[in-house]
Design a protein around this motif. Structure first.
Motif, short mmCIF file in Angstrom:
data_model
loop_
_atom_site.label_atom_id
_atom_site.label_comp_id
_atom_site.label_asym_id
_atom_site.label_seq_id
_atom_site.Cartn_x
_atom_site.Cartn_y
_atom_site.Cartn_z
N ARG A 10 18.03 36.67 47.86
CA ARG A 10 16.56 36.73 47.80
C ARG A 10 16.04 37.03 46.41
N GLY A 11 16.85 37.60 45.56
CA GLY A 11 16.43 37.89 44.20
C GLY A 11 16.81 36.83 43.19
N SER A 12 17.34 35.72 43.67
CA SER A 12 17.87 34.69 42.77
C SER A 12 16.89 33.53 42.57
N PRO A 13 17.07 32.78 41.48
CA PRO A 13 16.29 31.55 41.28
C PRO A 13 16.57 30.52 42.38
N GLU A 14 17.77 30.55 42.94
CA GLU A 14 18.12 29.62 44.01
C GLU A 14 17.25 29.84 45.25
N TYR A 15 16.88 31.10 45.49
CA TYR A 15 16.03 31.40 46.64
C TYR A 15 14.68 30.70 46.52
N LEU A 16 14.18 30.59 45.31
CA LEU A 16 12.90 29.89 45.12
C LEU A 16 13.01 28.43 45.54
N LYS A 17 14.15 27.80 45.28
CA LYS A 17 14.38 26.41 45.72
C LYS A 17 14.45 26.35 47.25
N TRP A 18 15.18 27.30 47.85
CA TRP A 18 15.30 27.41 49.32
C TRP A 18 13.91 27.55 49.94
N LYS A 19 13.15 28.46 49.39
CA LYS A 19 11.80 28.74 49.87
C LYS A 19 10.92 27.49 49.79
N GLU A 20 10.98 26.78 48.67
CA GLU A 20 10.18 25.57 48.49
C GLU A 20 10.54 24.49 49.51
N LEU A 21 11.82 24.38 49.83
CA LEU A 21 12.26 23.37 50.79
C LEU A 21 11.90 23.71 52.24
N LEU A 22 11.91 25.01 52.60
CA LEU A 22 11.86 25.37 54.01
C LEU A 22 10.67 26.18 54.49
N HIS A 23 10.12 27.04 53.67
CA HIS A 23 9.16 28.01 54.19
C HIS A 23 7.88 27.40 54.74
N HIS A 24 7.49 26.24 54.30
CA HIS A 24 6.25 25.64 54.80
C HIS A 24 6.37 25.12 56.23
#
Length: 105
Positions: free
Chosen positions: A67-81
């Motif tokens: 959750r503290g990684s730059p990779e999480y931002l990519k995960w979030k962009e792909l899925l959270h919406h």
């Protein structure tokens, strides 16, 4: 070992798009330190609900590492919406699993 549990509420009309996005997101989480495995299952009774189970070595691997990684931002962009409402994520530690035998006094 820590088991992350999340019920993911996805609008049913977006299920195919969600599954495709999850397939693209899976390598992101799978490459994180402490990641062990994951499974994603779709509810039979409520098709817009998915069960995500992720095994981590330690709680900090998920909470601080991923959750503290730059990779999480990519995960979030792909899925959270896709989530409506946003899912509750909980963490569990095993008591009995398929590889252990309960102790009976």
């Amino acid at each position: 070992m820590i088991l992350e549990h999340a019920l993911l509420p996805v609008r049913p009309e977006l299920a195919d798009d969600f599954e495709a996005a999850f397939a693209r997101a899976r390598p992101i989480i799978a490459g994180m330190p402490g990641f062990r495995s994951l499974s994603l299952s779709r509810c039979v009774e409520t098709p817009g609900t998915y069960l995500l189970l992720v095994e981590w070595e330690r709680l900090s691997d998920h909470v601080d590492g991923f959750r503290g990684s730059p990779e999480y931002l990519k995960w979030k962009e792909l899925l959270h919406h896709f989530y409506e409402p946003f899912p509750v994520v909980e963490h569990f530690s095993p008591v009995i699993d398929q590889h252990s035998t309960p102790v009976i006094d």
